[in-house]
Design a protein around this motif. Structure first.
Motif, PDB file in Angstrom:
ATOM      1  N   VAL A 227       0.842  -1.192   0.000  1.00 17.55           N
ATOM      2  CA  VAL A 227       0.000   0.000   0.000  1.00 17.55           C
ATOM      3  C   VAL A 227       0.876   1.240   0.000  1.00 17.55           C
ATOM      4  O   VAL A 227       2.008   1.229   0.487  1.00 17.55           O
ATOM      5  CB  VAL A 227      -0.944   0.036   1.217  1.00 17.55           C
ATOM      6  N   ASN A 228       0.341   2.301  -0.551  1.00 23.90           N
ATOM      7  CA  ASN A 228       1.029   3.586  -0.604  1.00 23.90           C
ATOM      8  C   ASN A 228       0.580   4.406   0.603  1.00 23.90           C
ATOM      9  O   ASN A 228      -0.611   4.669   0.775  1.00 23.90           O
ATOM     10  CB  ASN A 228       0.672   4.295  -1.912  1.00 23.90           C
ATOM     11  N   ILE A 229       1.525   4.806   1.446  1.00 25.90           N
ATOM     12  CA  ILE A 229       1.222   5.386   2.757  1.00 25.90           C
ATOM     13  C   ILE A 229       1.717   6.825   2.831  1.00 25.90           C
ATOM     14  O   ILE A 229       2.833   7.128   2.400  1.00 25.90           O
ATOM     15  CB  ILE A 229       1.910   4.563   3.880  1.00 25.90           C
ATOM     16  N   VAL A 230       0.899   7.713   3.405  1.00 23.12           N
ATOM     17  CA  VAL A 230       1.345   9.050   3.796  1.00 23.12           C
ATOM     18  C   VAL A 230       1.224   9.144   5.313  1.00 23.12           C
ATOM     19  O   VAL A 230       0.189   8.790   5.884  1.00 23.12           O
ATOM     20  CB  VAL A 230       0.522  10.157   3.123  1.00 23.12           C
ATOM     21  N   PHE A 231       2.274   9.628   5.958  1.00 21.87           N
ATOM     22  CA  PHE A 231       2.340   9.687   7.429  1.00 21.87           C
ATOM     23  C   PHE A 231       2.658  11.093   7.894  1.00 21.87           C
ATOM     24  O   PHE A 231       3.581  11.735   7.382  1.00 21.87           O
ATOM     25  CB  PHE A 231       3.400   8.705   7.931  1.00 21.87           C
ATOM     26  N   THR A 232       1.910  11.579   8.878  1.00 24.84           N
ATOM     27  CA  THR A 232       2.244  12.836   9.550  1.00 24.84           C
ATOM     28  C   THR A 232       2.283  12.628  11.062  1.00 24.84           C
ATOM     29  O   THR A 232       1.306  12.157  11.650  1.00 24.84           O
ATOM     30  CB  THR A 232       1.251  13.964   9.223  1.00 24.84           C
ATOM     31  N   PRO A 233       3.404  12.989  11.698  1.00 23.83           N
ATOM     32  CA  PRO A 233       3.472  12.934  13.162  1.00 23.83           C
ATOM     33  C   PRO A 233       2.948  14.200  13.828  1.00 23.83           C
ATOM     34  O   PRO A 233       3.032  14.326  15.050  1.00 23.83           O
ATOM     35  CB  PRO A 233       4.966  12.750  13.434  1.00 23.83           C
ATOM     36  N   LEU A 234       2.436  15.151  13.028  1.00 27.11           N
ATOM     37  CA  LEU A 234       1.862  16.396  13.553  1.00 27.11           C
ATOM     38  C   LEU A 234       2.801  17.097  14.539  1.00 27.11           C
ATOM     39  O   LEU A 234       2.400  17.498  15.631  1.00 27.11           O
ATOM     40  CB  LEU A 234       0.491  16.128  14.191  1.00 27.11           C
ATOM     41  N   HIS A 235       4.068  17.197  14.145  1.00 30.46           N
ATOM     42  CA  HIS A 235       5.085  17.930  14.920  1.00 30.46           C
ATOM     43  C   HIS A 235       5.411  17.274  16.255  1.00 30.46           C
ATOM     44  O   HIS A 235       5.950  17.927  17.154  1.00 30.46           O
ATOM     45  CB  HIS A 235       4.644  19.376  15.166  1.00 30.46           C
ATOM     46  N   LEU A 330     -10.112  -4.110  15.328  1.00 29.22           N
ATOM     47  CA  LEU A 330     -10.562  -5.241  16.134  1.00 29.22           C
ATOM     48  C   LEU A 330     -10.909  -6.428  15.243  1.00 29.22           C
ATOM     49  O   LEU A 330     -10.455  -7.560  15.488  1.00 29.22           O
ATOM     50  CB  LEU A 330     -11.769  -4.833  16.974  1.00 29.22           C
ATOM     51  N   ASP A 331     -11.701  -6.209  14.208  1.00 26.91           N
ATOM     52  CA  ASP A 331     -12.086  -7.294  13.317  1.00 26.91           C
ATOM     53  C   ASP A 331     -10.861  -7.898  12.638  1.00 26.91           C
ATOM     54  O   ASP A 331     -10.740  -9.134  12.544  1.00 26.91           O
ATOM     55  CB  ASP A 331     -13.070  -6.782  12.267  1.00 26.91           C
ATOM     56  N   PHE A 332      -9.945  -7.044  12.177  1.00 27.38           N
ATOM     57  CA  PHE A 332      -8.733  -7.527  11.508  1.00 27.38           C
ATOM     58  C   PHE A 332      -7.882  -8.357  12.470  1.00 27.38           C
ATOM     59  O   PHE A 332      -7.376  -9.429  12.110  1.00 27.38           O
ATOM     60  CB  PHE A 332      -7.924  -6.338  10.993  1.00 27.38           C
ATOM     61  N   THR A 333      -7.746  -7.895  13.704  1.00 31.94           N
ATOM     62  CA  THR A 333      -6.931  -8.606  14.691  1.00 31.94           C
ATOM     63  C   THR A 333      -7.512  -9.976  15.009  1.00 31.94           C
ATOM     64  O   THR A 333      -6.799 -10.990  15.004  1.00 31.94           O
ATOM     65  CB  THR A 333      -6.826  -7.766  15.982  1.00 31.94           C
ATOM     66  N   LEU A 334      -8.814 -10.015  15.277  1.00 28.55           N
ATOM     67  CA  LEU A 334      -9.430 -11.292  15.645  1.00 28.55           C
ATOM     68  C   LEU A 334      -9.495 -12.258  14.473  1.00 28.55           C
ATOM     69  O   LEU A 334      -9.359 -13.479  14.651  1.00 28.55           O
ATOM     70  CB  LEU A 334     -10.831 -11.049  16.205  1.00 28.55           C
ATOM     71  N   ALA A 335      -9.668 -11.723  13.261  1.00 31.65           N
ATOM     72  CA  ALA A 335      -9.778 -12.588  12.083  1.00 31.65           C
ATOM     73  C   ALA A 335      -8.487 -13.341  11.798  1.00 31.65           C
ATOM     74  O   ALA A 335      -8.512 -14.401  11.162  1.00 31.65           O
ATOM     75  CB  ALA A 335     -10.174 -11.760  10.861  1.00 31.65           C
ATOM     76  N   CYS A 421      -1.761   0.011   8.653  1.00 29.04           N
ATOM     77  CA  CYS A 421      -1.175  -0.161   7.317  1.00 29.04           C
ATOM     78  C   CYS A 421      -1.203  -1.620   6.890  1.00 29.04           C
ATOM     79  O   CYS A 421      -1.469  -1.928   5.711  1.00 29.04           O
ATOM     80  CB  CYS A 421       0.252   0.388   7.298  1.00 29.04           C
ATOM     81  N   GLU A 422      -0.941  -2.531   7.822  1.00 30.01           N
ATOM     82  CA  GLU A 422      -1.084  -3.956   7.517  1.00 30.01           C
ATOM     83  C   GLU A 422      -2.518  -4.279   7.086  1.00 30.01           C
ATOM     84  O   GLU A 422      -2.752  -5.027   6.127  1.00 30.01           O
ATOM     85  CB  GLU A 422      -0.749  -4.786   8.758  1.00 30.01           C
ATOM     86  N   MET A 423      -3.472  -3.717   7.820  1.00 25.65           N
ATOM     87  CA  MET A 423      -4.878  -3.968   7.536  1.00 25.65           C
ATOM     88  C   MET A 423      -5.273  -3.418   6.166  1.00 25.65           C
ATOM     89  O   MET A 423      -5.962  -4.092   5.390  1.00 25.65           O
ATOM     90  CB  MET A 423      -5.725  -3.316   8.635  1.00 25.65           C
ATOM     91  N   ALA A 424      -4.821  -2.196   5.857  1.00 29.64           N
ATOM     92  CA  ALA A 424      -5.117  -1.615   4.536  1.00 29.64           C
ATOM     93  C   ALA A 424      -4.495  -2.460   3.436  1.00 29.64           C
ATOM     94  O   ALA A 424      -5.076  -2.648   2.356  1.00 29.64           O
ATOM     95  CB  ALA A 424      -4.590  -0.179   4.475  1.00 29.64           C
ATOM     96  N   THR A 433     -11.136  -1.017  -0.233  1.00 34.59           N
ATOM     97  CA  THR A 433     -10.594   0.024   0.635  1.00 34.59           C
ATOM     98  C   THR A 433     -11.072  -0.244   2.059  1.00 34.59           C
ATOM     99  O   THR A 433     -11.945  -1.097   2.293  1.00 34.59           O
ATOM    100  CB  THR A 433     -11.070   1.413   0.205  1.00 34.59           C
ATOM    101  N   LEU A 434     -10.547   0.509   3.021  1.00 32.69           N
ATOM    102  CA  LEU A 434     -10.998   0.338   4.399  1.00 32.69           C
ATOM    103  C   LEU A 434     -12.461   0.768   4.563  1.00 32.69           C
ATOM    104  O   LEU A 434     -13.180   0.221   5.411  1.00 32.69           O
ATOM    105  CB  LEU A 434     -10.105   1.119   5.366  1.00 32.69           C
ATOM    106  N   LEU A 435     -12.909   1.738   3.780  1.00 30.16           N
ATOM    107  CA  LEU A 435     -14.320   2.117   3.839  1.00 30.16           C
ATOM    108  C   LEU A 435     -15.208   0.979   3.361  1.00 30.16           C
ATOM    109  O   LEU A 435     -16.279   0.721   3.934  1.00 30.16           O
ATOM    110  CB  LEU A 435     -14.571   3.367   3.004  1.00 30.16           C
ATOM    111  N   GLU A 436     -14.771   0.284   2.324  1.00 33.90           N
ATOM    112  CA  GLU A 436     -15.535  -0.870   1.845  1.00 33.90           C
ATOM    113  C   GLU A 436     -15.480  -2.012   2.848  1.00 33.90           C
ATOM    114  O   GLU A 436     -16.457  -2.752   3.022  1.00 33.90           O
ATOM    115  CB  GLU A 436     -15.005  -1.307   0.479  1.00 33.90           C
TER     116      GLU A 436
END
Length: 572
Positions: A227-235, A330-335, A421-424, A433-436
């Motif tokens: 997956v293509n990831i964008v990350f911000t630590p917000l300073h 939660l669903d991803f972890t338990l699955a 990110c693993e889940m996505a 997508t995660l929304l789907e």
């Protein structure tokens, strides 16, 4: 003493910090501000304290920090075996005075012959929790105000288990803090004395390495589809650990929002450094659009909260709510777990977190436990599981706090960022997508929808208004909302659950707290809670219907009726 007498005590103190004295002189003509600075002591609550920076007993400064640490030092020396040698680990974030307060804490502890381990540079809150357990210290201190505005800082206390101190222990520490009569007279050692006596040890890389090793143990999927990831630590503090955590799993397409990568106590690119606020994602969305990112991840300044945004059907980015992201994680972890790993497993959430989590856990045959709001209560449950046949699987709260691996005992945005990110990546391989993926959960369990409204009422007058609102709701409880009858009224202050339709009541087994919750027909609910760290009262709403629009309309109606009730109290 009156606030004027306390002010005089400060201004006449011969060795008062020069910067604080200058600030007091600048306020000499502002009586309202001076009164607010001195009319009370900054509250040391169940997890520590948080407040505006500045001079005065009701502000965060070196003297109020010293007083808090003096109380903590007296407590651990009396109550924690070998506390002096085990020591206290101290971390701090990117805010104004954070490093200075960390050193002040070490100076006070050193005067009690308690060794301190202080991080050489800023670190996330979850790493502090991990370090307490890793170094087997007697306690931990985190200097942070989380996602509060730049003029705030704070002080959080952790016990030897690595969790925020539970209520009984907190009460004992508060008692010791209250016994400190004069914050100006707390004994401290100089930094050079501490270092020469081996009472201060600077730490960093070795703890990071140990944490990253544990982080790899909760990996669920290999990073093959990238997956293509964008990350911000917000300073804030998350930059290094999140990037290293993603890299050691194999993610390569990670783009950092450059303008928000460096620590900045002003948080100058955002109105609020809070991933709960959609405006905090504006730069990440712009960069995500440019690089066609699949997922945007953002952490708050002390890296205990995570926000995520993903593309919707129109190609725009939508920020997930804390309840939505938590339910997906939660669903991803338990699955990913086998049947024997699920057996006797426990999911822990708070009383204001979505009931979708309970439905998901039940689907996998796992029990869900509710706690009061605050991750310290989730940490307490994990500790309890160690003494019985249960084990922790996942914990979360609606305010963007998540925990997967119990090597940390507080919410952990580093863990959650890597897991998200693993889940996505997993769902992208399924063509979704995660929304789907969220729609899959709604189709399976029902359309759960939640919202929260926060009303800020600052200062002494604001505190009185918040108290009046809670008093009005408690004395004249709702009988119905949005046309739905109230079937239970839970008053966590009295520990009583009233069942109006049955004309009966039950005991609530959770600790006492100033919270009122109304359970309505058709699985709807409303909850009211004053914030313990900010001058706010929060109203929470939860519904479940068969369709999205139906749930949205019901939440809107509930909010309108609650807003009307609160406005009448304020205007009275």
């Amino acid at each position: 003493m009156s606030w004027q007498d306390t002010l005089k005590k400060w201004t006449s103190f011969a060795t008062l910090d020069e910067d604080l004295l200058k600030q007091l002189n600048a306020l000499s003509d502002n009586e309202k501000e001076l009164e607010d600075s001195f009319y009370k002591n900054l509250t040391f609550g169940t997890g520590g304290m948080r407040g505006m920076l500045g001079p005065g007993t009701n502000r965060m400064n070196i003297y109020t920090v010293r007083k808090a640490v003096e109380g903590l030092a007296n407590y651990i020396v009396k109550n924690v075996k070998d506390a002096e040698n085990r020591g206290v680990v101290i971390a701090y974030d990117s805010r104004y005075m954070s490093q200075e307060f960390a050193v002040e804490a070490a100076r006070v502890l050193g005067a009690h012959k308690v060794k301190t381990y202080v991080f050489e540079s800023l670190r996330p809150t979850p790493l502090l929790s991990f370090a307490v357990r890793h170094l087997h210290t007697a306690a931990g201190i985190m200097i942070t105000a989380s996602h509060n505005p730049p003029e705030y800082n704070g002080f959080k206390v952790y016990n030897a288990d690595g969790g925020q101190v539970p209520l009984e222990e907190a009460a004992a520490i508060i008692d010791e803090v209250d016994k400190v009569e004069d914050e100006l007279q707390v004994n401290v050692l100089e930094r050079e004395e501490l270092e020469s006596a081996d009472l201060l040890e600077w730490i960093g890389e070795s703890v990071d390495t140990a944490y990253l090793k544990e982080l790899k143990t909760i990996q669920k999927q290999s990073a093959e589809d990238q997956v293509n990831i964008v990350f911000t630590p917000l300073h804030g503090t998350a930059h290094d650990l999140v990037l290293e955590g993603l890299a050691q799993i194999g993610f390569k397409n990670v783009h950092v929002v450059k303008e928000q990568a460096q620590p900045d106590p002003e948080f100058s690119t955002v109105a609020s450094p809070n991933p709960e606020e959609h405006q905090a994602f504006e730069m990440a969305i712009a960069q995500g659009t440019e690089v066609d990112a699949d997922i945007l991840i953002g952490t708050d300044p002390d890296a205990d909260r995570l926000g995520v945004a993903v593309k919707d059907g129109q190609g725009s980015y939508q920020v997930l709510t804390g309840n939505q992201l938590g339910s997906l994680l939660l669903d991803f972890t338990l699955a990913q777990l086998e049947a024997d790993q699920l057996q006797d497993g426990q999911v822990v959430k708070t009383i204001v977190t979505t009931e979708l989590g309970r439905a998901i856990a039940s689907y996998y045959g796992v029990d869900t436990i509710d706690t009061l709001t605050g991750f310290k209560f989730i940490g307490e449950k994990i500790k309890q599981f160690e003494s019985d046949n249960r084990h922790f699987l996942f914990g979360y709260e609606e305010s963007y706090g998540y925990l997967i691996g119990d090597f940390v005992r507080d919410k952990d945005a580093v863990q959650a960022a890597v897991a998200a990110c693993e889940m996505a990546n997993y769902w992208k391989a399924q063509g979704k997508t995660l929304l789907e993926a969220l729609d899959v959960l709604y189709e399976r369990h029902g359309y759960y929808l939640e919202d929260m409204k926060s009303l800020t009422l600052k200062g002494k007058d604001g505190a009185e208004q918040i108290a009046a609102i809670m008093d009005d709701i408690r004395k004249q409880p709702f009988e119905q909302l949005a046309g739905l009858k109230v079937i239970a009224v839970e008053d966590y202050h009295s520990s009583i659950r009233q069942l109006p339709l049955q004309e009966s009541e039950e005991d609530i087994t959770l600790p006492k707290e100033n919270v009122m919750k109304f359970l309505l027909e058709e699985e709807a609910w409303v909850c009211f809670r004053p914030s313990g760290t900010e001058p706010k009262i929060k109203s929470y709403f939860g519904v479940k219907t068969a369709k999205s629009e139906q749930s949205k309309a019901l939440v809107k109606q509930l909010q309108a009726e609650v807003d009307d009730r609160i406005s009448k109290v304020i205007d009275a």
